[in-house]
Design a protein around this motif. Structure first.
Motif, short mmCIF file in Angstrom:
data_model
loop_
_atom_site.label_atom_id
_atom_site.label_comp_id
_atom_site.label_asym_id
_atom_site.label_seq_id
_atom_site.Cartn_x
_atom_site.Cartn_y
_atom_site.Cartn_z
N PHE A 313 -56.31 -31.83 -59.13
CA PHE A 313 -55.41 -32.44 -60.11
C PHE A 313 -55.20 -33.92 -59.76
N ARG A 314 -55.38 -34.76 -60.76
CA ARG A 314 -55.21 -36.20 -60.60
C ARG A 314 -55.00 -36.83 -61.96
N THR A 315 -54.52 -38.07 -61.96
CA THR A 315 -54.43 -38.82 -63.21
C THR A 315 -55.39 -40.00 -63.14
N ILE A 316 -55.91 -40.40 -64.29
CA ILE A 316 -56.76 -41.57 -64.39
C ILE A 316 -56.36 -42.34 -65.65
N GLN A 317 -56.14 -43.62 -65.52
CA GLN A 317 -55.76 -44.43 -66.67
C GLN A 317 -56.11 -45.88 -66.39
N THR A 318 -56.00 -46.71 -67.39
CA THR A 318 -56.20 -48.14 -67.21
C THR A 318 -54.91 -48.87 -67.58
N LYS A 319 -54.71 -50.01 -66.93
CA LYS A 319 -53.58 -50.87 -67.24
C LYS A 319 -54.06 -52.30 -67.10
N GLY A 320 -54.19 -52.99 -68.23
CA GLY A 320 -54.79 -54.31 -68.18
C GLY A 320 -56.21 -54.21 -67.66
N GLN A 321 -56.48 -54.92 -66.59
CA GLN A 321 -57.82 -54.89 -65.99
C GLN A 321 -57.90 -54.01 -64.76
N ASP A 322 -56.90 -53.15 -64.59
CA ASP A 322 -56.91 -52.23 -63.45
C ASP A 322 -57.25 -50.82 -63.89
N LYS A 328 -52.53 -45.64 -58.62
CA LYS A 328 -52.90 -46.68 -57.68
C LYS A 328 -54.20 -47.35 -58.12
N SER A 329 -54.24 -48.67 -58.07
CA SER A 329 -55.43 -49.43 -58.45
C SER A 329 -56.58 -49.11 -57.51
N ILE A 330 -57.75 -48.87 -58.09
CA ILE A 330 -58.92 -48.53 -57.28
C ILE A 330 -60.10 -49.42 -57.66
N TYR A 331 -61.05 -49.50 -56.75
CA TYR A 331 -62.34 -50.13 -57.02
C TYR A 331 -63.38 -49.02 -56.97
N MET A 332 -64.16 -48.89 -58.04
CA MET A 332 -65.11 -47.78 -58.16
C MET A 332 -66.44 -48.20 -57.55
N ARG A 333 -66.63 -47.77 -56.31
CA ARG A 333 -67.83 -48.10 -55.54
C ARG A 333 -68.91 -47.07 -55.87
N GLY A 334 -69.77 -47.43 -56.80
CA GLY A 334 -70.64 -46.41 -57.36
C GLY A 334 -72.13 -46.64 -57.20
N ARG A 613 -68.24 -51.37 -47.84
CA ARG A 613 -67.33 -51.32 -46.69
C ARG A 613 -66.21 -52.33 -46.87
N GLN A 614 -66.55 -53.52 -47.34
CA GLN A 614 -65.55 -54.55 -47.56
C GLN A 614 -64.58 -54.15 -48.68
N MET A 615 -65.10 -53.56 -49.74
CA MET A 615 -64.24 -53.12 -50.85
C MET A 615 -63.33 -51.98 -50.42
N THR A 616 -63.81 -51.13 -49.53
CA THR A 616 -62.97 -50.05 -49.00
C THR A 616 -61.80 -50.62 -48.24
N GLN A 617 -62.07 -51.62 -47.42
CA GLN A 617 -61.00 -52.26 -46.66
C GLN A 617 -59.98 -52.93 -47.59
N LYS A 618 -60.48 -53.55 -48.65
CA LYS A 618 -59.60 -54.28 -49.56
C LYS A 618 -58.70 -53.35 -50.34
N TYR A 619 -59.25 -52.25 -50.84
CA TYR A 619 -58.49 -51.38 -51.74
C TYR A 619 -57.85 -50.19 -51.03
N ASP A 620 -58.49 -49.69 -49.97
CA ASP A 620 -57.98 -48.49 -49.31
C ASP A 620 -57.36 -48.79 -47.95
N GLY A 621 -57.48 -50.04 -47.52
CA GLY A 621 -56.89 -50.40 -46.24
C GLY A 621 -57.59 -49.81 -45.05
N LYS A 622 -58.93 -49.59 -45.21
CA LYS A 622 -59.68 -48.97 -44.11
C LYS A 622 -60.83 -49.88 -43.71
#
Length: 622
Positions: A313-322, A328-334, A613-622
């Motif tokens: 179970f999760r929610t997915i939506q957009t708000k502006g450019q997020d 929580k804002s995410i970056y889709m590393r695909g 790896r850089q995007m993970t650090q930026k968005y997930d703090g890892k």
């Protein structure tokens, strides 16, 4: 008949009505069982006998009239006819039992060298033992047959289906032999045609045959046919959905939803149509995410039927450019991928093949995969749930479709509906895509916007997207203003700067983007070919160094887009494509993979891995 010029003027919604009025049996099948593989099933996988039939002798007589449309309905290969002991001189010009065998699931191209490029009809036959029991229903289920299939049980036609990547199901309860001795015959035809979906021109291999699992599912006489158990749109504290019963006793029945771990148990009554809807407080549910892909054991029961599933179970939506996952804002590393494991010939056939592809994606640093350009195996969606990968799921409205043909729209809508039916309970699926690289024009816009409306009517809890068109101007600006983008949740597009246009990789960073829509940007494709093991400098086309430099410049160029919230470069692994004919560098493969056809990681793989790896650090703090 409807005049062709008038037909071209109709919007797709009316096209569907016209098609129905003028008759179409292409989709005359029972509604798909939700989570059909999770039922009590008799597998029909394994060896099937087959007959190659390029002239379709087993379907038409010499006057080109279909045997199954004749008064007797006899004469076709589907009869599986044998000479009787009293008529040994009878002329029968085929024999399944003396014919060669093929493994199912599996395409024919990779199993018989003479069928590598074959497009046409092949007949399959499988005998099985199943004695019907009183009070039970039986459904034969094919995960996929490419492309047009005619299916017969014990010599009687069950139906015809078009679409190479969506499930096919028929109720066979009344057709099963009382003795338990049964046989099923399938006519599979992968001939490409301009009015079909996909159309005649694609950039992947046209694998023919029965490419996914086949089984017979058993249910009680009244059974749970369909269900949706997900969080309500924009309401993380509410579990909402429905349960649909089928059978004569479906009305006014009790249905129980039980998620024991979450302390949720609710009993509902079905209406006259056998449907029960629910909206339940569920504030204690742990949210599913790529970092924590939590799945709950969900049980649905009614009378003598019970269904088990694992659902997140999760929610997915957009708000502006997020893009907001669980708020929580995410970056889709695909990464994009085909339903093909390069280490084996042909289509992916089992869970091991599919798990390897997703494992490669995880090693790359992905939290997201684009399953291009058609519905992938249902098992893939379940594995993505388990492994914590967001999914973009797509229908093969690809390149130039017959936009004004009513049957083409009906076909596309049916495939979209089946895709959504198959994936609506999978937390991993966050995007429904209605098409890829479709050319601009009013008929196309009407066709595509009607698909968007259909998707939203079936599922309002996920994002809707497509790979949009773009154009360039002499001032080195890439414009994204495709009108279809107005109706979508994401701004997604394919661009091949550094490969098909824009000069050398070192020159593409001069391009800037003018994007019309204030929506999250997810670049659905970019890339270039590299033959693994071929080396040169950064300007040597086909070399690993060229692809490496292209990825470095692409990431630099795309990072200037203010609303960039993800990407799925093309593609995870090299794949077979008949269009790719260079005898040295391609040899029947599209070489844009970051992983080669022998499983070797190319140099560009590590460029993207470091960026993620850089995007993970930026968005997930890892």
């Amino acid at each position: 008949m409807t005049p062709p010029n008038l037909l071209k003027m109709l919007p797709p919604a009316l096209m569907v009505l016209v098609a129905l009025l003028f008759g179409s049996s292409a989709y005359a099948q029972t509604s798909l069982l939700q989570n059909a593989p999770g039922r009590s099933v008799l597998s029909l996988n394994g060896r099937w006998n087959y007959i190659i039939d390029p002239y379709e002798n087993g379907f038409y007589d010499y006057r080109r009239e279909a045997f199954d449309q004749s008064k007797s309905g006899k004469g076709g290969y589907y009869d599986n006819q044998k000479p009787s002991s009293t008529q040994e001189s009878e002329l029968i010009e085929y024999d399944f039992d003396q014919s060669a065998g093929m493994q199912i699931p599996g395409d024919w191209n990779s199993q018989d060298p003479k069928l590598l490029y074959y497009e046409g009809t092949i007949w399959y036959k499988k005998s099985f033992n199943l004695k019907p029991q009183a009070g039970k229903r039986y459904f034969i289920y094919f995960g996929a047959i490419n492309y047009e299939s005619h299916i017969y049980l014990n010599g009687k036609k069950l139906g015809m289906h078009k679409g190479g990547f969506t499930p096919i199901q028929y109720d066979i309860t009344s057709q099963l032999s009382a003795t338990g001795d049964n046989f099923v015959v399938v006519k599979a035809d992968n001939t490409r045609r301009p009015e079909e979906v996909p159309t005649i021109n694609t950039d992947w291999w046209n694998y023919g045959g029965i490419t996914r699992d086949v089984f017979v599912a058993e249910t009680p006489a009244t059974f749970i046919n369909d269900y949706k158990v997900q969080l309500a749109k924009d309401a993380p504290g509410t579990l909402a959905g429905f349960v649909q019963l089928s059978g004569e006793g479906k009305a006014n029945q009790s249905v129980t939803l039980n998620i024991a771990e979450a302390g949720i148990k609710q009993t509902m009554k079905t209406d006259a149509e056998g449907r029960a809807t629910f909206s339940i407080p569920a504030k204690k549910l742990k949210m599913w995410s790529p970092q924590s892909p939590k799945l709950y054991a969900v049980s649905l029961s009614s009378g003598g039927d019970a269904v088990q599933d694992k659902i997140g179970f999760r929610t997915i939506q957009t708000k502006g450019q997020d893009i907001l996952l669980n708020g929580k804002s995410i970056y889709m590393r695909g990464i994009s991928m085909h339903d093909e494991n390069p280490l084996i010939p042909g289509r992916a056939r089992n869970e091991g093949d599919l798990r390897m592809l997703l494992t490669w994606a995880k090693e790359l640093g992905c939290n997201y995969v684009r399953l291009a350009h058609y519905p992938h195996n249902e098992t893939m969606l379940k594995l993505a749930d388990e492994m914590g990968l967001l999914v973009w799921a797509e229908v093969p409205v690809y390149w130039t479709i017959a936009w004004t043909n009513p049957a083409t729209y009906q076909n596309a809508e049916a495939q979209l509906s089946d895709l959504i039916s198959m994936g609506k309970n999978r937390a991993s699926v966050v995007v429904w895509s209605v098409g890829n690289e479709t050319p601009l024009g009013d008929p196309r816009l009407a066709f595509m916007t009607n698909l968007v409306k259909k998707a939203r009517s079936l599922d309002d809890t996920r994002l809707i997207a497509a790979a949009l068109e773009l154009h360039r101007t002499p001032d080195n600006v890439v414009h994204v203003d495709d009108q279809l983008g107005e109706f979508l949740d994401l701004t997604s597009f394919n661009e091949y700067a550094g490969w098909y246009w824009g000069g050398k990789p070192s020159e593409i960073t001069k391009y800037t983007f003018d994007i019309k829509y204030n929506k999250p940007v997810v670049v659905s494709e970019f890339g270039g070919d590299a033959l693994a093991g071929y080396h040169g400098d950064a300007e040597t086309r086909w070399s690993e160094e060229y692809q490496e430099a292209l990825y470095q410049s692409q990431i630099k160029m795309l990072s200037t887009i203010k609303g960039l919230r993800g990407m799925t470069p093309w593609i995870l692994a090299d794949f077979r494509a008949t269009r790719r004919q260079h005898p040295v560098y391609q040899n029947g493969f599209n070489r844009k993979g970051l992983i080669s056809s022998t499983g070797t990681k190319k140099k560009a793989y590590y460029v993207l891995q470091e960026y993620y790896r850089q995007m993970t650090q930026k968005y997930d703090g890892k």
